[in-house]
Design an enzyme around this catalytic site. Structure first.
Site, mmCIF file in Angstrom:
data_model
loop_
_atom_site.group_PDB
_atom_site.id
_atom_site.type_symbol
_atom_site.label_atom_id
_atom_site.label_comp_id
_atom_site.label_asym_id
_atom_site.label_seq_id
_atom_site.Cartn_x
_atom_site.Cartn_y
_atom_site.Cartn_z
ATOM 1 N N GLY A 150 0.779 -1.296 0.220
ATOM 2 C CA GLY A 150 0.012 0.235 -0.029
ATOM 3 C C GLY A 150 0.760 1.402 -0.019
ATOM 4 O O GLY A 150 0.454 2.354 0.433
ATOM 5 N N HIS A 158 0.854 0.815 -13.241
ATOM 6 C CA HIS A 158 1.633 -0.374 -13.573
ATOM 7 C C HIS A 158 3.168 -0.059 -13.608
ATOM 8 O O HIS A 158 3.491 1.009 -14.071
ATOM 9 C CB HIS A 158 1.004 -0.749 -14.916
ATOM 10 C CG HIS A 158 1.919 -2.215 -15.527
ATOM 11 N ND1 HIS A 158 1.606 -3.344 -14.894
ATOM 12 C CD2 HIS A 158 2.934 -2.227 -16.244
ATOM 13 C CE1 HIS A 158 2.257 -4.290 -15.351
ATOM 14 N NE2 HIS A 158 3.303 -3.542 -16.154
HETATM 15 C C1 GAR Z 1 3.338 -1.367 -7.279
HETATM 16 O O1 GAR Z 1 4.743 -1.301 -7.870
HETATM 17 C C2 GAR Z 1 2.326 -1.003 -8.415
HETATM 18 O O2 GAR Z 1 2.771 -0.412 -9.628
HETATM 19 C C3 GAR Z 1 2.137 -2.795 -8.892
HETATM 20 O O3 GAR Z 1 2.312 -3.450 -7.560
HETATM 21 C C4 GAR Z 1 2.952 -2.599 -6.589
HETATM 22 C C5 GAR Z 1 2.198 -2.239 -5.497
HETATM 23 O O4 GAR Z 1 2.986 -1.765 -4.384
HETATM 24 N N1 GAR Z 1 1.030 -3.054 -9.569
HETATM 25 C C6 GAR Z 1 0.977 -4.091 -10.594
HETATM 26 O O5 GAR Z 1 2.007 -4.621 -10.759
HETATM 27 C C7 GAR Z 1 -0.217 -3.987 -11.324
HETATM 28 N N2 GAR Z 1 -0.472 -4.898 -12.650
HETATM 29 P P1 GAR Z 1 2.204 -0.989 -3.020
HETATM 30 O O6 GAR Z 1 1.265 -2.115 -2.578
HETATM 31 O O7 GAR Z 1 3.105 -0.753 -2.280
HETATM 32 O O8 GAR Z 1 1.525 0.325 -3.761
#
Ligand code: GAR
Length: 212
Positions: A12, A110
């Site tokens: 998050g 993404h």
């Molecule tokens: C982030 O890097 C986001 O861009 C990626 O998951 C991570 C979540 O981190 N999303 C994807 O890969 C979607 N295809 P977070 O929970 O610390 O925000």
């Protein structure tokens, strides 16, 4: 006030970037009405709770099949009736019905420069592993509207980030977050909330002053 539901699966940090930006006045005219997670252990839910934002857990694991989950998830979103859905590290495919219900009102972050390193199997750390495997020298992040394809909707914003020698997937992930994701996503939300962007013929255009 633009009512927002944020969907999360893990740490998050992107949700945190949104909360910080709203607190600091870099996002205006919005209210997060709920945070939805497919993962009851998501740290993101704690971040929501500490801001007194209701957290909702809805996971495919708790339904007999994907169709039933999809129906329940789409129904919950209709009930919440947000103006905008933000996928901030949400690793569950959005039900087709929800995409139809919220056409051009779901945004996703993404961690690559779409159309590179995206689509089925490209999520989270895996994206950065594949970037390093391929040896590209520039990567980045993309914010886009969600359509029925996988990472295929109209692109709102992108930012490039250099890959450096000796990067590990974790180091690269952190740099992409710091230099791109945590900046792009709050800015895109603020642009949407303040009517600065529109989708015309499947492409995002920046509205000029005086445009309707
Ligand atoms: C982030 O890097 C986001 O861009 C990626 O998951 C991570 C979540 O981190 N999303 C994807 O890969 C979607 N295809 P977070 O929970 O610390 O925000």
């Amino acid at each position: 006030m633009l009512k927002i539901v944020v969907c999360v699966s893990g740490g998050g940090t992107n949700l945190q970037a949104i909360l910080d930006a709203a607190e600091q006045g870099r996002i205006t005219g919005t209210e997060i009405i709920a945070v939805i997670s497919n993962n009851i252990k998501a740290r993101a839910l704690e971040r929501a709770a500490s801001h007194k934002i209701p957290g909702i857990v809805i996971s495919p694991k708790n339904y007999p099949d994907r169709e039933t989950f999809n129906e329940a998830f789409a129904a919950k979103m209709r009930e919440l009736a947000p103006d905008l859905v933000v996928l901030a590290g949400f690793l569950v495919r959005i039900p087709p019905q929800m995409v139809a219900d919220f056409s051009n009102r779901i945004v996703n972050i993404h961690p690559s420069l779409i159309p590179s390193f995206c689509g089925v199997g490209y999520y989270g750390l895996k994206v950065h592993e594949k970037v390093l495997e391929r040896g590209v020298k520039v990567t980045g992040a993309t914010v886009h509207f969600v359509n029925e394809g996988m990472d295929e909707g109209p692109i709102i914003a992108q930012k490039a980030v250099y890959v450096e020698e000796n990067d590990t997937p974790e180091i690269l992930q952190r740099r992409v977050m710091e230099q791109a994701e945590w900046i792009l996503l709050p800015k895109a939300i603020d642009d949407i909330a303040n009517g600065r962007i529109a989708v015309v013929e499947d492409k995002v255009v920046v509205r000029q002053r005086g445009d309707r």
